[in-house]
Every structure is written in structure tokens, then in C-alpha cells.
Design a protein around this motif. Structure first.
Motif, PDB file in Angstrom:
ATOM      1  N   ASP A   1      23.969 127.723 -18.041  1.00 49.61           N
ATOM      2  CA  ASP A   1      24.696 128.555 -19.001  1.00 49.61           C
ATOM      3  C   ASP A   1      26.193 128.592 -18.715  1.00 49.61           C
ATOM      4  OD1 ASP A   1      23.764 129.953 -16.613  1.00 49.61           O
ATOM      5  OD2 ASP A   1      24.773 131.714 -17.430  1.00 49.61           O
ATOM      6  N   VAL A   2      26.614 128.078 -17.566  1.00 48.89           N
ATOM      7  CA  VAL A   2      28.034 128.077 -17.198  1.00 48.89           C
ATOM      8  C   VAL A   2      28.649 126.733 -17.577  1.00 48.89           C
ATOM      9  CG1 VAL A   2      29.685 128.249 -15.294  1.00 48.89           C
ATOM     10  CG2 VAL A   2      27.644 129.698 -15.316  1.00 48.89           C
ATOM     11  N   ALA A   3      29.813 126.772 -18.250  1.00 46.91           N
ATOM     12  CA  ALA A   3      30.554 125.554 -18.566  1.00 46.91           C
ATOM     13  C   ALA A   3      31.305 125.110 -17.315  1.00 46.91           C
ATOM     14  CB  ALA A   3      31.535 125.808 -19.708  1.00 46.91           C
TER      15      ALA A   3
ATOM     16  N   ASP B   1      34.930 136.329 -15.465  1.00 46.47           N
ATOM     17  CA  ASP B   1      34.140 135.429 -16.314  1.00 46.47           C
ATOM     18  C   ASP B   1      34.567 133.970 -16.189  1.00 46.47           C
ATOM     19  OD1 ASP B   1      36.313 134.951 -18.393  1.00 46.47           O
ATOM     20  OD2 ASP B   1      36.043 137.104 -18.632  1.00 46.47           O
ATOM     21  N   THR B   2      35.767 133.726 -15.596  1.00 44.11           N
ATOM     22  CA  THR B   2      36.268 132.360 -15.437  1.00 44.11           C
ATOM     23  C   THR B   2      36.782 132.188 -14.007  1.00 44.11           C
ATOM     24  OG1 THR B   2      36.933 132.251 -17.766  1.00 44.11           O
ATOM     25  CG2 THR B   2      37.909 130.636 -16.274  1.00 44.11           C
TER      26      THR B   2
ATOM     27  N   LYS C   1      25.271 134.087  -8.418  1.00 42.18           N
ATOM     28  CA  LYS C   1      24.710 135.439  -8.487  1.00 42.18           C
ATOM     29  C   LYS C   1      25.476 136.356  -9.435  1.00 42.18           C
ATOM     30  CE  LYS C   1      23.273 135.055  -3.644  1.00 42.18           C
ATOM     31  NZ  LYS C   1      23.512 135.547  -2.259  1.00 42.18           N
ATOM     32  N   ALA C   2      26.543 135.860 -10.044  1.00 39.54           N
ATOM     33  CA  ALA C   2      27.382 136.681 -10.920  1.00 39.54           C
ATOM     34  C   ALA C   2      27.084 136.348 -12.378  1.00 39.54           C
ATOM     35  CB  ALA C   2      28.856 136.452 -10.613  1.00 39.54           C
ATOM     36  N   PRO C   3      26.304 137.168 -13.064  1.00 37.34           N
ATOM     37  CA  PRO C   3      25.945 136.843 -14.454  1.00 37.34           C
ATOM     38  C   PRO C   3      27.128 136.811 -15.401  1.00 37.34           C
ATOM     39  CG  PRO C   3      25.238 139.069 -13.863  1.00 37.34           C
ATOM     40  CD  PRO C   3      25.696 138.422 -12.599  1.00 37.34           C
ATOM     41  N   ALA C   4      28.236 137.459 -15.050  1.00 40.98           N
ATOM     42  CA  ALA C   4      29.392 137.487 -15.951  1.00 40.98           C
ATOM     43  C   ALA C   4      30.142 136.162 -15.983  1.00 40.98           C
ATOM     44  CB  ALA C   4      30.348 138.612 -15.533  1.00 40.98           C
ATOM     45  N   VAL C   5      29.980 135.329 -14.952  1.00 43.43           N
ATOM     46  CA  VAL C   5      30.713 134.061 -14.889  1.00 43.43           C
ATOM     47  C   VAL C   5      30.208 133.114 -15.978  1.00 43.43           C
ATOM     48  CG1 VAL C   5      31.170 131.996 -13.502  1.00 43.43           C
ATOM     49  CG2 VAL C   5      31.258 134.262 -12.441  1.00 43.43           C
ATOM     50  N   GLN C   6      31.138 132.655 -16.819  1.00 48.24           N
ATOM     51  CA  GLN C   6      30.796 131.770 -17.932  1.00 48.24           C
ATOM     52  C   GLN C   6      31.438 130.393 -17.821  1.00 48.24           C
ATOM     53  OE1 GLN C   6      32.039 133.853 -21.455  1.00 48.24           O
ATOM     54  NE2 GLN C   6      30.904 135.709 -20.925  1.00 48.24           N
ATOM     55  N   ARG C   7      32.492 130.290 -16.997  1.00 48.74           N
ATOM     56  CA  ARG C   7      33.232 129.024 -16.914  1.00 48.74           C
ATOM     57  C   ARG C   7      33.712 128.806 -15.481  1.00 48.74           C
ATOM     58  NH1 ARG C   7      35.271 125.445 -20.444  1.00 48.74           N
ATOM     59  NH2 ARG C   7      34.421 126.705 -22.132  1.00 48.74           N
TER      60      ARG C   7
END
Length: 344
Positions: A166-168, A68-69, A106-112
């Protein structure tokens, strides 16, 4: 489950230090450490995966581990291996970043996403402003070298940020990194027994300590504290500046002032014998210098460096021992010469 952090560039000292530090964060559950070659230092409890980020295999890692990071540290101005070439460095910086960003998209789990950049993006020229802010650009786009790589990397990161709002996304533009284990071109330059300088110039320089680099990366990889915002582009540097002449005196290193054509030839010789990467952009830095503003780092990001520019340089100097001339005697001699000149 806590955070799952993927870190690139872990075979370098900075990457290894960051991995060991972030493993101690209570909110981090897992750290996946990635590089093309195995590191010579330990990575604590991180899971090392040997892979080249220039290859599309990195996309599988993001999915397999549920990352996710992402902390992208594999952006550097120096080859990792002794026989590494400038071409391989550029490929890792630019092509590697493109592959990594494509995988993140392409990775929806990545948030940061945190990206290590450099104040080299501002360049060094006689027409530069006294201080660069994050909203400013170079007076002339760099024609090559690490500075051009950094500009291209930041361009790809901005494109990613538009595609994945949506990604910081955090871009950290570090000043010249120094410290006991720093492996940067400027650190190599200051380790020379005699420092070649450009005749007639005494540039202003800024440094950031490697301890502060690790800490600001840690802060950028987590949720921001109340009243701060870690997404965006930030200059990271210690307070104050040092003139090159002051730095040489504090190291006890004599300087060798040369005309610009001669110092270019000297740089070629030093590169050929593997003494230091005396590139054209480093010569421009040692001619015109560079200073950046750090207001956003303090007021928006909420980071206060432990070390000033002078403090970071002092720690570097202590860790590498005295030069050919004891700093106290050199400083006294220079002061006496200035006094004689001033009073005729």
C-alpha cells in the motif's frame, strides 16, 4: 491537513537544501528533519529532531508527528564528521535503513517512501555493458564500500515494498552528484590540484547537478502528475557523458597517469592525510567508468534535468575557480600536440 514529511540526513548540504525547498510546496504542512548531529546550515521552518536512525526511537517520531511521507537521504559514501570511519558510515547506511524501514512498516499513516540510492549499484568493470538500464545488475557484486551498502539498502527496500504494497516506494539511483556545494567523493577528487589517473584508461563519466537532485526528490515525494508514475526504481543523470581527460582539461587540472598498483598506493596516502576518500570503488570508476540509461526517468517519471552532464560539470568548475593550468591554454596545447602527432 497537508503532507507531513520526515527527512533523514539533514545535516548534509543536500538534505538541508531539500528541506528548505520542500517547505515551499503548498501541499506540505509540516517537515520533520532528522539527523544524529545538528546541522550547521539553517532548515527554514522545519522541526529538527536530533536522533540516530540506527536506534529504534525513529518509530516514535513517525507516530508522534503522523508522518505520511518519508524521504531517506541518509545513505552516503562519506562520513559526515571529519573523524568519521567507514564502519560508522556502513552502520548508518545499512543498519539505519533497516531500523527506518522497520518503523515505516509499523506506521499505518506512512503512504510514500523515497530512498536516495546510487548508480554505484551497477559497479564498474571491463565486462560492463555500454549503458546500464534499471533492469540490469552488476557483472560482479561489489565486495565492499558504498556500492555494497547501496545494494544492501535496495534489497531491504524491495523487501519492505513486498510487505507494505500500500506504500508508494521510489528508489532514485543518482549518478555522481556535482555542484557548488556537493560533498561527494568524486567532487573531492576533482578538487585535488593534480588528478591521479589510471595509465591507459580514459573512462566515461556521468553527472547530475545538485539542483536537479533536489527537484527530482521533491517530485518523488508528492503525488505524480497526470501521465507519470513516480513509484519504482529510476536512474537519474544528466544527458551525455564526459571523458575523464575532458573533465581535467575543463578544470585546468593536470593529470598524473599511474599504473594501477601505484594509484592504489596513492589512494591510501590521500585517505591517510584526509585529502579525499580515494576508495577502491572510486579507482574502479576512474578505470572503467559507468553510464546509465535515463529513458524511464523521462518517459515514466516525467523528469527532465535542467543540466546536462557537461553543464553540471561546468557549474562545478566555475564554483571552484581555475586550476593550475588555464583551461583554454591547456586545451589549445593538447590540440596542438594531437595535430603534430596526426601529421607526423
Amino acid at each position: 491537513m497537508g503532507k507531513v514529511v520526515l527527512v533523514t540526513g539533514v545535516a548534509r548540504q543536500l538534505g538541508g537544501r531539500f528541506v528548505r525547498r520542500i517547505l515551499r510546496d503548498p501541499g506540505v504542512d509540516r517537515v520533520v528533519a532528522v539527523d544524529a548531529v545538528p546541522p550547521e546550515h539553517h532548515l527554514g521552518g522545519a522541526e529538527f529532531v536530533q536522533t540516530d536512525i540506527r536506534q529504534p526511537t525513529v518509530a516514535g517520531l513517525l507516530a508522534e508527528y503522523g508522518v505520511d511521507t518519508v524521504v531517506h537521504l541518509d545513505v552516503s559514501g562519506m562520513p559526515l564528521l571529519p573523524r568519521g570511519t567507514r564502519a560508522s558510515v556502513k552502520e548508518t547506511n545499512v543498519i539505519g535503513t533497516m531500523q527506518l524501514l522497520g518503523a515505516c512498516q509499523k506506521a499505518p499513516a506512512v503512504q510514500r517512501l523515497v530512498v536516495k540510492s546510487s548508480t554505484n549499484v551497477y559497479g564498474s568493470s571491463p565486462r560492463d555493458p555500454a549503458v546500464f538500464a534499471e533492469t540490469m545488475g552488476p557483472k560482479a557484486l561489489p565486495g565492499g564500500g558504498f556500492a555494497k551498502d547501496a545494494v544492501e539498502v535496495e534489497g531491504y527496500v524491495r523487501g519492505f515494498a513486498r510487505r507494505r504494497p500500500d506504500v508508494a516506494v521510489t528508489v532514485l539511483r543518482f549518478a555522481n552528484i556535482l555542484g557548488p556545494t556537493a560533498d561527494t567523493p568524486l567532487a573531492e577528487y576533482f578538487r585535488l590540484p593534480v588528478l591521479p589517473t589510471v595509465l591507459g584508461y580514459d573512462p566515461r563519466l556521468q553527472f547530475v547537478h545538485e539542483d536537479d537532485v533536489v527537484e527530482v526528490l521533491r517530485l518523488a515525494s508528492r503525488e505524480p502528475r497526470r501521465g507519470t508514475l513516480t513509484a519504482g526504481t529510476f536512474n537519474i543523470a544528466g544527458d551525455g557523458v564526459l571523458l575523464l581527460s575532458q573533465a581535467a582539461r575543463r578544470l585546468g587540472r593536470p593529470t598524473l597517469p599511474l599504473l594501477l598498483p601505484a594509484i592504489r598506493w596513492t589512494g591510501t596516502v590521500l585517505r591517510s592525510v584526509g585529502a579525499t576518500d580515494f576508495s577502491a570503488e572510486q579507482i574502479r570508476l576512474l578505470t572503467h567508468g559507468r553510464v546509465v540509461e535515463t529513458t524511464q526517468m523521462r518517459e515514466v517519471f516525467g523528469f527532465e534535468p535542467r543540466y546536462t552532464t557537461a553543464g553540471a560539470f561546468a557549474d562545478f568548475a566555475r564554483s571552484h575557480g581555475p586550476g593550475l593550468l588555464p583551461p583554454e591554454r591547456l586545451a589549445h596545447a593538447v590540440d596542438r600536440i594531437e595535430e603534430v602527432v596526426r601529421h607526423g
